[in-house]
Design a protein around this motif. Structure first.
Motif, PDB file in Angstrom:
ATOM      1  N   MET A  83     -20.239 -20.641 -10.993  1.00 42.69           N
ATOM      2  CA  MET A  83     -19.454 -20.192 -11.092  1.00 42.69           C
ATOM      3  C   MET A  83     -20.734 -19.002 -11.887  1.00 42.69           C
ATOM      4  SD  MET A  83     -17.045 -18.776 -13.457  1.00 42.69           S
ATOM      5  CE  MET A  83     -16.129 -19.398 -13.194  1.00 42.69           C
ATOM      6  N   THR A  84     -20.423 -17.878 -11.958  1.00 40.87           N
ATOM      7  CA  THR A  84     -21.674 -16.710 -12.368  1.00 40.87           C
ATOM      8  C   THR A  84     -22.047 -16.460 -13.606  1.00 40.87           C
ATOM      9  OG1 THR A  84     -21.071 -15.457 -10.283  1.00 40.87           O
ATOM     10  CG2 THR A  84     -21.803 -14.506 -11.649  1.00 40.87           C
ATOM     11  N   LYS A  85     -23.195 -16.679 -14.061  1.00 46.75           N
ATOM     12  CA  LYS A  85     -23.333 -16.768 -15.335  1.00 46.75           C
ATOM     13  C   LYS A  85     -24.331 -15.592 -15.864  1.00 46.75           C
ATOM     14  CE  LYS A  85     -25.512 -21.029 -15.027  1.00 46.75           C
ATOM     15  NZ  LYS A  85     -24.850 -21.532 -13.453  1.00 46.75           N
ATOM     16  N   PHE A  86     -23.087 -14.753 -16.623  1.00 47.67           N
ATOM     17  CA  PHE A  86     -23.609 -13.267 -17.126  1.00 47.67           C
ATOM     18  C   PHE A  86     -23.745 -12.965 -18.693  1.00 47.67           C
ATOM     19  CE2 PHE A  86     -21.725 -12.860 -13.023  1.00 47.67           C
ATOM     20  CZ  PHE A  86     -22.486 -11.744 -12.673  1.00 47.67           C
ATOM     21  N   SER A  87     -24.160 -14.128 -19.188  1.00 46.77           N
ATOM     22  CA  SER A  87     -23.924 -14.723 -21.245  1.00 46.77           C
ATOM     23  C   SER A  87     -25.378 -13.905 -21.588  1.00 46.77           C
ATOM     24  CB  SER A  87     -24.702 -16.624 -21.246  1.00 46.77           C
ATOM     25  OG  SER A  87     -25.968 -16.497 -20.634  1.00 46.77           O
ATOM     26  N   THR A  88     -26.196 -13.404 -20.896  1.00 49.64           N
ATOM     27  CA  THR A  88     -27.187 -11.691 -21.820  1.00 49.64           C
ATOM     28  C   THR A  88     -27.504 -11.040 -20.505  1.00 49.64           C
ATOM     29  OG1 THR A  88     -28.901 -13.383 -20.576  1.00 49.64           O
ATOM     30  CG2 THR A  88     -28.293 -13.769 -23.009  1.00 49.64           C
ATOM     31  N   MET A  89     -27.939  -9.753 -20.944  1.00 50.70           N
ATOM     32  CA  MET A  89     -28.419  -8.961 -20.263  1.00 50.70           C
ATOM     33  C   MET A  89     -29.548  -9.231 -19.484  1.00 50.70           C
ATOM     34  SD  MET A  89     -27.738  -5.961 -19.080  1.00 50.70           S
ATOM     35  CE  MET A  89     -29.331  -4.446 -18.607  1.00 50.70           C
ATOM     36  N   ILE A  90     -30.516 -10.479 -19.712  1.00 43.54           N
ATOM     37  CA  ILE A  90     -31.586 -10.856 -19.224  1.00 43.54           C
ATOM     38  C   ILE A  90     -31.012 -12.344 -17.664  1.00 43.54           C
ATOM     39  CG2 ILE A  90     -33.237 -12.627 -19.183  1.00 43.54           C
ATOM     40  CD1 ILE A  90     -33.897  -9.781 -20.941  1.00 43.54           C
ATOM     41  N   GLY A  91     -29.513 -12.606 -17.769  1.00 43.94           N
ATOM     42  CA  GLY A  91     -29.478 -13.381 -17.207  1.00 43.94           C
ATOM     43  C   GLY A  91     -28.425 -12.314 -16.141  1.00 43.94           C
ATOM     44  N   LEU A  92     -28.597 -11.121 -16.753  1.00 44.38           N
ATOM     45  CA  LEU A  92     -27.961 -10.189 -15.424  1.00 44.38           C
ATOM     46  C   LEU A  92     -29.403 -10.029 -14.642  1.00 44.38           C
ATOM     47  CD1 LEU A  92     -25.354  -8.401 -14.265  1.00 44.38           C
ATOM     48  CD2 LEU A  92     -26.047  -6.918 -15.957  1.00 44.38           C
ATOM     49  N   ILE A  93     -30.227  -9.466 -15.233  1.00 41.33           N
ATOM     50  CA  ILE A  93     -31.486  -8.859 -14.576  1.00 41.33           C
ATOM     51  C   ILE A  93     -32.333  -9.602 -14.094  1.00 41.33           C
ATOM     52  CG2 ILE A  93     -31.036  -6.558 -15.623  1.00 41.33           C
ATOM     53  CD1 ILE A  93     -33.776  -7.382 -16.857  1.00 41.33           C
ATOM     54  N   ALA A  94     -31.908 -10.227 -13.020  1.00 41.27           N
ATOM     55  CA  ALA A  94     -32.992 -11.663 -13.100  1.00 41.27           C
ATOM     56  C   ALA A  94     -33.671 -11.226 -11.650  1.00 41.27           C
ATOM     57  CB  ALA A  94     -32.026 -12.780 -12.454  1.00 41.27           C
TER      58      ALA A  94
ATOM     59  N   GLN B  99     -16.762  -8.389 -15.288  1.00 43.54           N
ATOM     60  CA  GLN B  99     -17.709  -8.685 -16.149  1.00 43.54           C
ATOM     61  C   GLN B  99     -18.578  -7.079 -16.656  1.00 43.54           C
ATOM     62  OE1 GLN B  99     -18.750 -11.391 -16.244  1.00 43.54           O
ATOM     63  NE2 GLN B  99     -17.756 -12.609 -15.169  1.00 43.54           N
ATOM     64  N   PHE B 100     -18.322  -6.245 -16.399  1.00 41.74           N
ATOM     65  CA  PHE B 100     -19.239  -4.858 -16.203  1.00 41.74           C
ATOM     66  C   PHE B 100     -18.799  -4.789 -18.166  1.00 41.74           C
ATOM     67  CE2 PHE B 100     -19.849  -0.153 -17.838  1.00 41.74           C
ATOM     68  CZ  PHE B 100     -21.043  -0.708 -17.543  1.00 41.74           C
ATOM     69  N   ALA B 101     -16.731  -4.916 -18.603  1.00 45.00           N
ATOM     70  CA  ALA B 101     -16.737  -4.720 -20.265  1.00 45.00           C
ATOM     71  C   ALA B 101     -17.567  -6.321 -21.089  1.00 45.00           C
ATOM     72  CB  ALA B 101     -15.488  -4.844 -20.011  1.00 45.00           C
ATOM     73  N   ARG B 102     -17.115  -7.139 -20.452  1.00 48.60           N
ATOM     74  CA  ARG B 102     -17.745  -8.144 -20.816  1.00 48.60           C
ATOM     75  C   ARG B 102     -18.937  -8.091 -21.304  1.00 48.60           C
ATOM     76  NH1 ARG B 102     -15.619 -13.585 -17.959  1.00 48.60           N
ATOM     77  NH2 ARG B 102     -13.602 -13.281 -18.244  1.00 48.60           N
ATOM     78  N   LEU B 103     -19.953  -7.181 -20.456  1.00 46.46           N
ATOM     79  CA  LEU B 103     -21.538  -7.221 -21.307  1.00 46.46           C
ATOM     80  C   LEU B 103     -21.207  -6.241 -21.792  1.00 46.46           C
ATOM     81  CD1 LEU B 103     -24.705  -7.798 -20.322  1.00 46.46           C
ATOM     82  CD2 LEU B 103     -24.254  -6.203 -18.043  1.00 46.46           C
ATOM     83  N   ALA B 104     -20.812  -4.931 -21.923  1.00 49.34           N
ATOM     84  CA  ALA B 104     -20.714  -4.100 -22.778  1.00 49.34           C
ATOM     85  C   ALA B 104     -20.809  -3.874 -24.199  1.00 49.34           C
ATOM     86  CB  ALA B 104     -19.554  -3.219 -22.456  1.00 49.34           C
TER      87      ALA B 104
ATOM     88  N   GLN C 180     -23.333  -3.276  -8.896  1.00 48.40           N
ATOM     89  CA  GLN C 180     -23.997  -4.098  -7.668  1.00 48.40           C
ATOM     90  C   GLN C 180     -24.199  -5.159  -7.535  1.00 48.40           C
ATOM     91  OE1 GLN C 180     -22.756  -2.927  -4.683  1.00 48.40           O
ATOM     92  NE2 GLN C 180     -24.641  -4.497  -3.486  1.00 48.40           N
ATOM     93  N   GLN C 181     -25.163  -5.000  -8.735  1.00 43.43           N
ATOM     94  CA  GLN C 181     -25.715  -6.084  -8.875  1.00 43.43           C
ATOM     95  C   GLN C 181     -24.229  -7.606  -8.845  1.00 43.43           C
ATOM     96  OE1 GLN C 181     -28.848  -6.535 -11.155  1.00 43.43           O
ATOM     97  NE2 GLN C 181     -29.540  -8.640 -11.381  1.00 43.43           N
ATOM     98  N   ILE C 182     -23.658  -7.238 -10.619  1.00 44.61           N
ATOM     99  CA  ILE C 182     -22.905  -8.361 -10.826  1.00 44.61           C
ATOM    100  C   ILE C 182     -21.888  -9.041  -8.701  1.00 44.61           C
ATOM    101  CG2 ILE C 182     -20.460  -8.767 -11.592  1.00 44.61           C
ATOM    102  CD1 ILE C 182     -21.229  -6.907 -13.732  1.00 44.61           C
ATOM    103  N   ARG C 183     -21.850  -7.801  -8.025  1.00 42.37           N
ATOM    104  CA  ARG C 183     -21.015  -7.882  -7.014  1.00 42.37           C
ATOM    105  C   ARG C 183     -21.391  -9.033  -5.956  1.00 42.37           C
ATOM    106  NH1 ARG C 183     -20.514  -3.009  -5.963  1.00 42.37           N
ATOM    107  NH2 ARG C 183     -18.706  -3.107  -6.434  1.00 42.37           N
ATOM    108  N   GLY C 184     -23.193  -8.834  -5.607  1.00 41.06           N
ATOM    109  CA  GLY C 184     -23.911  -9.858  -5.548  1.00 41.06           C
ATOM    110  C   GLY C 184     -24.158 -10.915  -5.889  1.00 41.06           C
TER     111      GLY C 184
END
Length: 446
Positions: free
Chosen positions: A1-12, A126-131, A157-161
């Protein structure tokens, strides 16, 4: 499962693992140096910096532009509160971002070749959840990103990757990776033999150093520590600056014993408490910064293994609240919640403050931030923690409604051990997979 719990996780940022603190002679996914024909008196010819950062590249025919790189750099600044960096630090981070974008391009290409398609609706969700974590609508968040020099396209694009790589690994690796009963039993045996020994869950930021640049590296380490003490994310800084192999997981060393660490780190770990930051520490080949995430004794009961029942009383600050007004509201909130006499009185106090109340049972104390753990250890049932929060969000307290203490040492959880072993195997195979993609790629720099 992809993790997007925080902005930090998103921009690893996947940094190169130059010299891991817990390095072995040859890592599982590395090529032994003995297989290379390198003379002892090496002489270099030609351009002394063939691998310096270039503004763009073509990866198997697909372009990465300078704009792509700068927009990802902007995401890092957003996640770190407009992180200030020296030109040298920015250049190094830019190179890491460039490498990460190349890996991401390879991952997406490989998933596409395997007929793995990522639904755009899922990416938008996922983008909306991050917002929402920025308390913005997707449209507002898109404008916010643009104002900071990034874009919604860069985030998506990072979410897609992330989704593409996760699904590819699930199909090609995880489905064919197994853990035997013997492997689980071997871990259980080692745990039983180590009963009572201290274990440390550590984070590391490792900076390589030579006698010639040791002073400069030490100065850089001090700057990183200052930024962390000012509230910077340890995981984000580890991803950006650490040269250990653990950089790709935010510097997380996992649970280790003193004997697995260099002596200087082992000595420091024995004295550290959860949440404590220590460094710079001299280690073989360089300098380390350590974060004690947690500590425990193997198979030994610990008060922090308690399971709690809690009520959280939260007061959100209206949008546009000034620091002075936030301080005033926090003072009134602290005074009112200090008088709470048991969980039964919490709802009435919250109603009088216009605050919300959330009740939760079966909360593992270890799952809470270290400062709250320390506070709750000293509380009696019915008492409240000191207020905590942020000026731009609001303020909260926790009311301790119940505590179930561990009576005996916890036996090894066989399923947890199997899951951890499986994750380790999958990660190693994933690293080899990505290494092979890099080797086979046609990358042209411009």
């Amino acid at each position: 499962m992809t993790k997007f719990s925080t902005m930090i996780g998103l921009i690893a940022i996947a940094g190169a693992g130059a010299v891991p603190v817990l390095a072995q002679t040859v890592a599982d996914n590395d090529v032994p140096t003995t297989s290379l024909n390198i003379p002892g008196n090496v002489q270099l010819f030609g351009d002394g910096k063939p691998n310096v950062y270039r503004p763009s590249a073509t990866v198997n025919g697909e372009i990465i532009t300078a704009t792509d790189i700068e927009q990802r750099m902007a995401l890092i600044r957003i996640a770190n509160g407009d992180l200030a960096m020296s030109p040298e630090e920015a250049q190094r981070l830019r190179q890491q971002v460039f490498s990460n974008l190349i890996d991401e391009k390879l991952q997406i290409q490989e998933a596409k070749a395997a007929d793995i398609a990522i639904d755009e609706n899922l990416i938008n969700q996922q983008f909306a959840r991050l917002a929402t974590r920025f308390r913005q609508t997707p449209e507002q968040f898109e404008q916010y990103l643009k104002s900071k020099g990034s874009s919604a396209a860069a985030v998506k694009q990072q979410i897609r990757g992330e989704f593409a790589w996760d699904r590819l690994l699930s199909r090609n690796i995880q489905s064919t990776t197994n853990v035997s009963t013997e492997e689980v039993e071997s871990v259980v045996q080692r745990l039983n033999e180590a009963k009572g020994q201290n274990e440390f869950h550590l984070g590391e930021i490792y900076l390589s150093a030579t006698p010639e640049n040791a002073a400069a590296v030490m100065e850089n380490a001090q700057k990183i520590i200052q930024a962390l003490q000012a509230g910077g994310s340890f995981a984000a800084y580890a991803r950006q600056f650490s040269e250990a192999s653990t950089a790709v997981v935010g510097g997380d060393l996992g649970w280790v014993k003193a004997g697995q660490l260099p002596q200087s780190m082992a000595d420091a770990a024995q004295q550290m408490q959860p949440g404590q930051l220590v460094g710079p520490i001299e280690v073989p080949g360089g300098i380390s910064i350590m974060l004690m995430m947690d500590r425990r004794q193997v198979l030994t009961a610990d008060p922090r293994d308690a399971v709690l029942s809690l009520k959280q009383i939260s007061l959100e600050f209206p949008s546009g609240t000034t620091p002075a007004r936030a301080s005033e509201l926090a003072g009134k909130f602290a005074e009112a919640t200090r008088s709470i006499a048991g969980c039964g009185a919490a709802d009435a106090v919250a109603e009088g403050l216009g605050a919300s109340v959330v009740s939760r049972d079966n909360i593992a104390m270890r799952a809470l931030p270290a400062p709250l753990q320390a506070t709750l250890l000293d509380l009696q049932v019915g008492q409240t923690t000191q207020p905590f929060g942020a000026a731009n969000e609001g303020i909260s307290v926790l009311v301790l409604c119940g505590r179930d203490m561990p009576q005996t040492a916890t036996a090894p959880d066989l399923q947890e051990i199997e899951n951890r072993l499986l994750e380790e195997k999958v990660n190693k195979r994933a690293q080899r997979y990505l290494r092979d993609l890099r080797r086979d790629a046609v990358i042209e720099y411009s």
